[in-house]
Design a protein around this motif. Structure first.
Motif, short mmCIF file in Angstrom:
data_model
loop_
_atom_site.label_atom_id
_atom_site.label_comp_id
_atom_site.label_asym_id
_atom_site.label_seq_id
_atom_site.Cartn_x
_atom_site.Cartn_y
_atom_site.Cartn_z
N ASN A 1 49.09 30.11 62.98
CA ASN A 1 48.86 31.51 63.76
C ASN A 1 48.97 31.34 65.26
N ARG A 2 49.03 29.92 65.79
CA ARG A 2 49.07 29.60 67.19
C ARG A 2 50.65 29.85 67.61
N GLY A 3 51.56 30.10 66.54
CA GLY A 3 53.01 30.33 67.01
C GLY A 3 53.82 29.20 67.20
N LYS A 4 54.64 29.55 68.06
CA LYS A 4 55.72 28.27 68.53
C LYS A 4 55.08 27.49 69.63
N MET A 5 53.82 28.00 70.31
CA MET A 5 53.63 27.49 71.56
C MET A 5 53.57 26.26 71.64
N ARG B 1 42.42 23.77 73.56
CA ARG B 1 42.42 25.01 74.57
C ARG B 1 43.76 25.15 75.14
N LYS B 2 43.87 26.32 75.52
CA LYS B 2 45.13 26.91 76.15
C LYS B 2 45.03 26.57 77.46
N VAL B 3 46.15 25.74 78.02
CA VAL B 3 46.22 25.25 79.22
C VAL B 3 47.55 26.07 80.13
N VAL B 4 47.45 26.37 81.31
CA VAL B 4 48.49 27.01 81.80
C VAL B 4 48.99 26.01 83.38
N ILE B 5 49.92 25.50 83.41
CA ILE B 5 50.40 24.88 84.55
C ILE B 5 51.66 25.60 85.03
N GLN B 6 51.59 26.10 86.39
CA GLN B 6 52.56 26.83 87.15
C GLN B 6 53.28 28.13 86.09
N LEU C 1 53.25 28.21 82.91
CA LEU C 1 53.95 27.76 81.84
C LEU C 1 52.69 27.32 80.62
N PRO C 2 52.16 28.19 79.68
CA PRO C 2 51.25 27.89 78.90
C PRO C 2 51.73 26.86 77.73
N PHE C 3 50.64 26.25 77.28
CA PHE C 3 50.52 25.39 76.08
C PHE C 3 49.19 25.14 75.67
N LEU C 4 49.11 24.50 74.34
CA LEU C 4 48.11 24.22 73.78
C LEU C 4 47.51 22.64 74.04
N LEU C 5 46.51 22.41 74.41
CA LEU C 5 45.99 21.13 74.63
C LEU C 5 44.91 20.70 73.55
N GLU D 1 46.25 17.41 63.98
CA GLU D 1 46.48 17.96 65.43
C GLU D 1 47.54 16.94 66.03
N VAL D 2 47.37 15.76 65.89
CA VAL D 2 48.17 14.71 66.41
C VAL D 2 49.43 14.94 65.56
N ARG D 3 49.77 14.91 64.43
CA ARG D 3 50.88 14.90 63.44
C ARG D 3 51.81 16.10 63.90
N GLU D 4 50.98 17.20 64.41
CA GLU D 4 52.06 18.42 64.47
C GLU D 4 51.92 18.56 66.24
N ALA D 5 51.61 17.54 66.95
CA ALA D 5 51.88 17.94 68.52
C ALA D 5 53.34 17.73 68.65
N ASP D 6 53.66 18.48 70.05
CA ASP D 6 55.03 18.03 70.46
C ASP D 6 55.21 16.94 71.14
N LEU D 7 53.94 16.64 71.88
CA LEU D 7 53.73 15.64 72.95
C LEU D 7 52.52 15.20 72.66
N LEU D 8 52.48 13.71 72.96
CA LEU D 8 51.12 12.94 72.91
C LEU D 8 51.08 12.41 74.44
N LEU D 9 49.76 12.56 74.90
CA LEU D 9 49.41 11.96 75.99
C LEU D 9 48.34 10.89 75.85
N HIS D 10 48.87 9.39 75.83
CA HIS D 10 48.29 8.46 75.34
C HIS D 10 47.29 7.73 76.48
N VAL D 11 45.88 8.51 76.45
CA VAL D 11 44.92 7.92 77.42
C VAL D 11 44.41 6.47 77.22
N VAL D 12 44.58 5.69 78.47
CA VAL D 12 44.07 4.32 78.31
C VAL D 12 43.11 4.15 79.53
N ASP D 13 41.92 3.30 79.16
CA ASP D 13 41.08 3.03 80.12
C ASP D 13 41.65 1.53 80.57
#
Length: 405
Positions: free
Chosen positions: A195-199, A239-244, A246-250, A274-286
């Motif tokens: 239902n989130r569509g193609k975002m 969460r829905k995030v908007v940068i400039q 441009l909306p996307f789901l995070l 959620e990871v499998r269906e993501a278009d982009l991964l942000l791999h956060v590292v400490d």
């Protein structure tokens, strides 16, 4: 490693081995992590025991002499819990329990217990209960008398407390019921994702306690629970995030860890979707953690297991404010400079050589370099967005469409 004077915390001892596959340095590192896990679960480690062995003893994990040392220390200091760094077999757990006469947990049991504490939604609780039941099933023989002797506390949350779990048939029925329940919820969640569509979907992944939730809060201006403990986040938050404009789901996902119980990987399959269906991964590292490169390898391994290692990925090195390299004396003629002595600039150069501009260095807590982070994420999301919504090209007049191949 951790100081905690709260008298309500359970006293615990840790037990690990040093083998040809796990040297002394590696063993210490794993025990450091096990101590943090114990702290997260509500325990206070007062002693560590290690033994050099070719391989763990198949009956008692460690040798009889070392086990006697552990037993005497436990009696002298009124310790209630012994935690082993590796997964114990059912026979090992029974044998050790008879000798020590206290609660005996292994790393898997401890992680499952933390998950039981952290589960907030009915779905997460169902997933944890399934993992606990699958862990418990081969260990039922003689377990009820042990549970009866030790009421409550670390390792005793969830289905392990109830007498019903002593019957294998009932546990198997329970597992079947939980799997059916999860399957039903999985279908509902799949519909929600549809239902989130193609975002464009972006997922935060990484080792546990690297600051994913803090970064989520800063970027999405939400209030996801964040704490300096392992597995602070268990339920996936989107969460829905908007940068400039441009909306996307995070999405913020559960943290990974070395020696992650296979039961959890399986029962949390939908969470990992959620990871499998993501278009982009942000791999956060400490980056402030001395073994962050091994953490990266552990996360990459799990991403491979869930068939997500080929996704576009940006490496986000967080906590630069806490990074402190080991001092290096350039006048010491015998000193050898290692990665432990690298400055932040040297790490930047190293990772830029590996992944180009897909390496970012930030502090989510202090909001350092967040504008660079947002711009990089925006650029990557925009590329995906344009291919998905080509009729919106007028929104991006400066974009070079020749590079979309």
């Amino acid at each position: 490693m951790l100081e905690k004077k709260d008298i309500t915390l359970e006293k615990a001892v840790l037990i690990g081995v040093i083998t040809k596959d796990q040297n002394e340095e590696k063993s210490k590192e794993y025990l450091d992590e096990l101590e943090f896990l114990t702290f997260t679960a509500g325990g206070h480690v007062i002693k560590r025991f290690t033994q050099k062995m070719e391989m763990p003893n198949p009956k008692t994990f460690i040798g009889s002499g070392k086990m006697e040392d552990v037993r005497q220390y436990i009696e002298a200091h009124d310790v209630g819990t012994a935690i082993f760094d590796d997964e114990l077999s059912a026979a090992q757990e029974r044998n050790i329990s008879k000798i020590l006469n206290i609660k005996v947990l292994d790393r898997t049991n401890l992680i499952l217990d933390i998950f039981a504490q952290r589960a907030q939604t009915s779905y997460a609780r169902t997933q944890v209960e399934l993992a606990q039941c699958e862990y418990l099933l081969p260990r039922l023989r003689g377990m009820w008398t042990h549970l009866e002797r030790q009421k409550g506390g670390i390792g005793m949350r969830g289905p392990g407390e109830t007498e019903i779990e002593t019957d294998r048939r009932i546990v198997r029925d329970k597992i079947a019921l939980l799997k059916a329940r999860i399957k039903t919820i999985d279908k509902q969640m799949a519909v929600q994702r549809g239902n989130r569509g193609k975002m464009v979907r972006v997922a935060l992944v990484g080792y546990t306690n690297v600051g994913k939730s803090t970064l989520m809060n800063v970027i999405s201006k939400s209030t996801v629970f964040a704490e300096n403990k392992l597995f602070a986040t268990l339920d996936t938050t989107v969460r829905k995030v908007v940068i400039q404009n441009l909306p996307f789901l995070l999405s913020d996902t559960v943290g990974f860890i070395r020696k992650l119980p296979t039961q959890l990987v399986e029962s949390f399959k939908s969470t990992l979707d959620e990871v499998r269906e993501a278009d982009l991964l942000l791999h956060v590292v400490d980056i402030s953690h001395p073994n962050f490169e091994e953490h990266i390898a552990s996360v990459d391994k799990i991403l491979g297991e869930i068939k997500s290692s080929d996704k576009p990925t940006i490496m986000v090195f967080n906590k630069i404010d806490a990074y402190k390299p080991e001092p290096f004396d350039v006048n010491d003629l015998v000193a050898v400079k290692t990665e432990a002595h690298y400055s932040l600039e040297e790490w930047k150069s190293t990772w830029m050589n590996k992944v180009g501009n897909n390496a970012l260095f930030i502090s989510a807590l202090n909001k350092q370099n967040l504008e660079d982070f947002k711009k990089r994420v925006y650029d990557e999301v925009r590329k995906i967005h344009i291919t998905r919504f080509p009729y919106n090209h007028f929104l991006y007049p400066d974009y070079n469409y020749e590079n979309l191949e």
